[in-house]
Design a protein around this motif. Structure first.
Motif, PDB file in Angstrom:
ATOM      1  N   THR B  43       0.835  -1.203   0.000  1.00  0.00           N
ATOM      2  CA  THR B  43       0.000   0.000   0.000  1.00  0.00           C
ATOM      3  C   THR B  43       0.869   1.251   0.000  1.00  0.00           C
ATOM      4  O   THR B  43       0.569   2.228  -0.699  1.00  0.00           O
ATOM      5  CB  THR B  43      -0.953  -0.002   1.213  1.00  0.00           C
ATOM      6  N   GLN B  85      -7.789   0.316  -0.313  1.00  0.00           N
ATOM      7  CA  GLN B  85      -7.911  -0.921   0.452  1.00  0.00           C
ATOM      8  C   GLN B  85      -9.114  -0.826   1.407  1.00  0.00           C
ATOM      9  O   GLN B  85      -9.949  -1.714   1.449  1.00  0.00           O
ATOM     10  CB  GLN B  85      -6.626  -1.150   1.242  1.00  0.00           C
ATOM     11  N   ASP B 171      -6.092  -1.592  -4.821  1.00  0.00           N
ATOM     12  CA  ASP B 171      -5.527  -2.078  -3.568  1.00  0.00           C
ATOM     13  C   ASP B 171      -6.527  -2.999  -2.872  1.00  0.00           C
ATOM     14  O   ASP B 171      -7.487  -2.544  -2.264  1.00  0.00           O
ATOM     15  CB  ASP B 171      -5.165  -0.889  -2.673  1.00  0.00           C
ATOM     16  N   GLU B 172      -6.287  -4.289  -2.997  1.00  0.00           N
ATOM     17  CA  GLU B 172      -7.133  -5.327  -2.395  1.00  0.00           C
ATOM     18  C   GLU B 172      -8.621  -5.105  -2.664  1.00  0.00           C
ATOM     19  O   GLU B 172      -9.405  -4.864  -1.741  1.00  0.00           O
ATOM     20  CB  GLU B 172      -6.859  -5.427  -0.882  1.00  0.00           C
TER      21      GLU B 172
HETATM   22 MG   LIG Z   1      -2.100  -2.658   2.177  1.00  0.00          MG
END
Ligand SMILES: [Mg+2]
Ligand SMILES: Nc1ncnc2c1ncn2[C@@H]1O[C@H](COP(=O)(O)OP(=O)(O)OP(=O)(O)O)[C@@H](O)[C@H]1O
Lengths: 325, 249
Positions: B43, B85, B171-172
């Protein structure tokens, strides 16, 4: 806020606007004058709420722009010896915008309580300047503002001032008010308005869809200042006098009060709040020496019991009734 | 041709070497998976590239331009977009307006004060089309705050996608949703990215997902790049197996 289709809004607003136009023929001049005060406060609240409700910034310094609007008018009278309402409006807006441009530049770098405190502190600077430069501002005595000509037509000789204020001046303010409401409605429903709401909801994400957060906050700050300055300019002929009181932070507190009273999460809330507050204050002052206590109790009740304000609560009640039906 | 490259990129938080001399490249047209255990620095790397954080040292080049010192706004204008995320949406705006804002912004229309957003039919139609691609058209008029977690993750990606970026960091995109929902979400996202010919970097923990969807995999560990290769190369990389085994079984 889920946008309401324009047609649905007009269904409510057109009858109310028509009602406002016939009002001087059905109620006493004093009542009309009182409403005129309410309408000027409503314009200020509308400007204030562009920052609070739509951009998520709580200003405690809007007295500065309202006051500069009023003093701008007084300076036009004092230095240019003009008493035309159109020149007043121009002078008021220029003065208020100049101060908003300066203060906004500093304030939009901060948010939340820091923003609030900074706006408060800067507005108090203006208030203290109004005392210090008494030869310009008249100090605590303030500056007189004569009844202006409207669109070049002055008050008829021998005409009663109250009659003028409750009739021609009322219509003058009403038209500006309605245009101001319409323009603000368009602004908050414009792409710019959506960007402000995005900043309010999530500053970081707004930045990541390409909205330059500070620049947009600054724009909102300016528009807010223009509205509040316009309100101050329209208010001062009613009062006939401008004093440092309206520059004091307690007046900023009143603007916050209007908006919370009516409901800052709705477009029309601040307008209703300003008008209702004006009646509340006028009658509370007339009937009890404890009016500040009354207002305080109302505010506490509002925050605890009706956080949506008058309009937010009414909307919720209507929704529930509609679902029940 | 490399679309993006970082050179010796560094970001420390006190004693934590979150990103430590990272050389990272993304090639035009690929779907790259960025993996690594919790706290590996994935991240942070995306935060540096997207402009949320400033690097302590090192450079970031995008399409031959040095963007290291550019603002977020400038990088978006260059074509770098990202999702988050932890979901980052405009909760009080409608789902449709969340997307429309990206489009208004991309077209430089957010400066317009005196036009009704809802009356810009080109933008509204495009926003609706994006929602349809993500299977969210039924929720268009709902406030984003009222969506389910899976829908919010999709909308978060859609908001970035609507900017029509050249390079998209996700991000995820499936974190925080149930295992059952993961595959459908990844199917939607990867098919949109592939059909739109968007270069994308997806951070993901689920190795099955990573091996299934990506063209290339970059593995990070303790702030540095541990391995870089095709899914087959990574699958058979002993060092990767050793370091990731602790966290993913
Ligand atoms: Mg992360
Ligand atoms: N803003 C910050 N301040 C201090 N430390 C931070 C900050 N952001 C990240 N870190 C630290 O930097 C390291 C890398 O964090 P990062 O979030 O980049 O990891 P990650 O690979 O994304 O992990 P995850 O898979 O859990 O999301 C961690 O040790 C984290 O605690």
């Amino acid at each position: 806020m889920i946008p309401v289709p324009p047609r649905r809004v007009l269904v409510y607003t057109i009858p109310i606007a028509l009602l406002l136009f016939v009002l001087p023929f059905v109620v006493a001049p004093y009542q009309v004058a009182l409403l005129t005060y309410g309408l000027t406060f409503a314009i200020a609240a509308l400007g204030f709420n562009l920052l609070l409700g739509y951009t998520g910034l709580l200003s405690f310094g809007h007295s500065a722009y309202f006051g500069m609007g009023a003093y701008g008018v007084a300076f036009i009278v004092k230095y240019f010896k003009i008493s035309s309402m159109e020149a007043f409006i121009l002078g008021g807006i220029v003065a208020a915008t100049a101060v908003a441009a300066l203060f906004g530049f500093v304030c939009v770098r901060y948010t939340r309580i820091f923003f609030g405190i900074l706006t408060l502190a800067l507005s108090q600077v203006i208030w203290s300047l109004a005392f210090k430069f008494f030869w310009v501002t008249g100090g605590t005595d303030g500056l007189r503002v004569p009844t202006p000509s409207l669109l070049g037509v002055g008050m008829a000789p021998g005409q009663d001032k109250m009659a003028f204020l409750a009739h021609r001046y009322y219509y003058y303010v009403l038209v500006i008010f309605l245009v101001g409401v319409a323009v603000m409605w368009v602004i908050v429903h414009s792409p710019f308005g959506k960007a402000l709401q995005a900043i309010r909801d999530n500053e970081t994400r707004a930045e990541f869809v390409g909205v330059q957060v500070r620049r947009y906050r600054y724009m909102a700050f300016l528009v807010s200042g223009v509205y509040t300055g316009l309100a101050g300019a329209l208010w001062v002929p009613l009062n006939g006098l401008t004093t440092p009181d309206i520059l004091h932070w307690t007046f900023s507190g009143k603007i916050v009060f209007f908006t919370v009273l009516g409901g800052f999460q709705t477009f029309f809330g601040p307008i209703i709040g300003a008008v209702v507050f004006n009646y509340l204050e006028t009658y509370a002052v007339g009937h009890t020496v404890y009016w500040q206590l009354v207002l305080g109790v109302v505010l506490v009740f509002l925050v605890l019991a009706l956080p949506g304000g008058i309009v937010g609560t009414a909307g919720r009640v209507l929704d529930r009734l509609r679902k029940a039906a | 041709m490399s679309l993006l490259s970082t050179k010796a990129l560094v970001k420390y938080f006190g004693d934590t070497h979150a990103v430590d001399r990272v050389d990272f490249t993304v090639t035009q047209g690929e779907l790259l998976a960025l993996i690594g255990s919790n706290g590996a620095g994935k991240t942070t790397l995306v935060n540096l590239i997207s402009g949320l954080l400033r690097a302590d040292s090192g450079q970031i080049h995008f399409q031959g331009t040095d963007v290291t010192h550019q603002s977020i706004h400038e990088r978006i204008a260059e074509g770098i977009a990202r999702s988050f995320q932890l979901v980052n949406l405009f909760d009080q705006l409608s789902t449709l307006d969340n997307i429309a804002l990206s489009i208004f912004s991309r077209e430089g229309k957010t400066r317009r004060l005196f036009a009704l957003a809802d009356h810009d039919s080109a933008v509204q139609d495009e926003a609706m089309a994006v929602l349809r691609q993500f299977g969210l058209e039924g929720k268009a008029r709902m406030v984003a705050g009222g969506l389910s977690q899976g829908e919010r993750k999709l909308l978060d990606v859609a908001v970035a996608y609507a900017l029509r970026p050249k390079l998209l960091f996700l991000d995820e995109p499936t974190s925080g949703v149930s295992t059952r929902e993961k595959a459908p979400i990844m199917d939607i996202i990867t098919s949109i990215v592939r059909s739109g010919r968007i270069t994308a970097v997806i951070i993901e923990h689920d190795m099955d997902v990573v091996f299934k969807y990506s063209d290339r995999i970059v593995v990070m560990h303790e702030g540095a790049v541990l391995a870089d290769g095709t899914p087959d190369q990574i699958r058979t990389n002993d060092q990767v197996a050793m370091t990731l085994l602790g966290t993913h079984v």
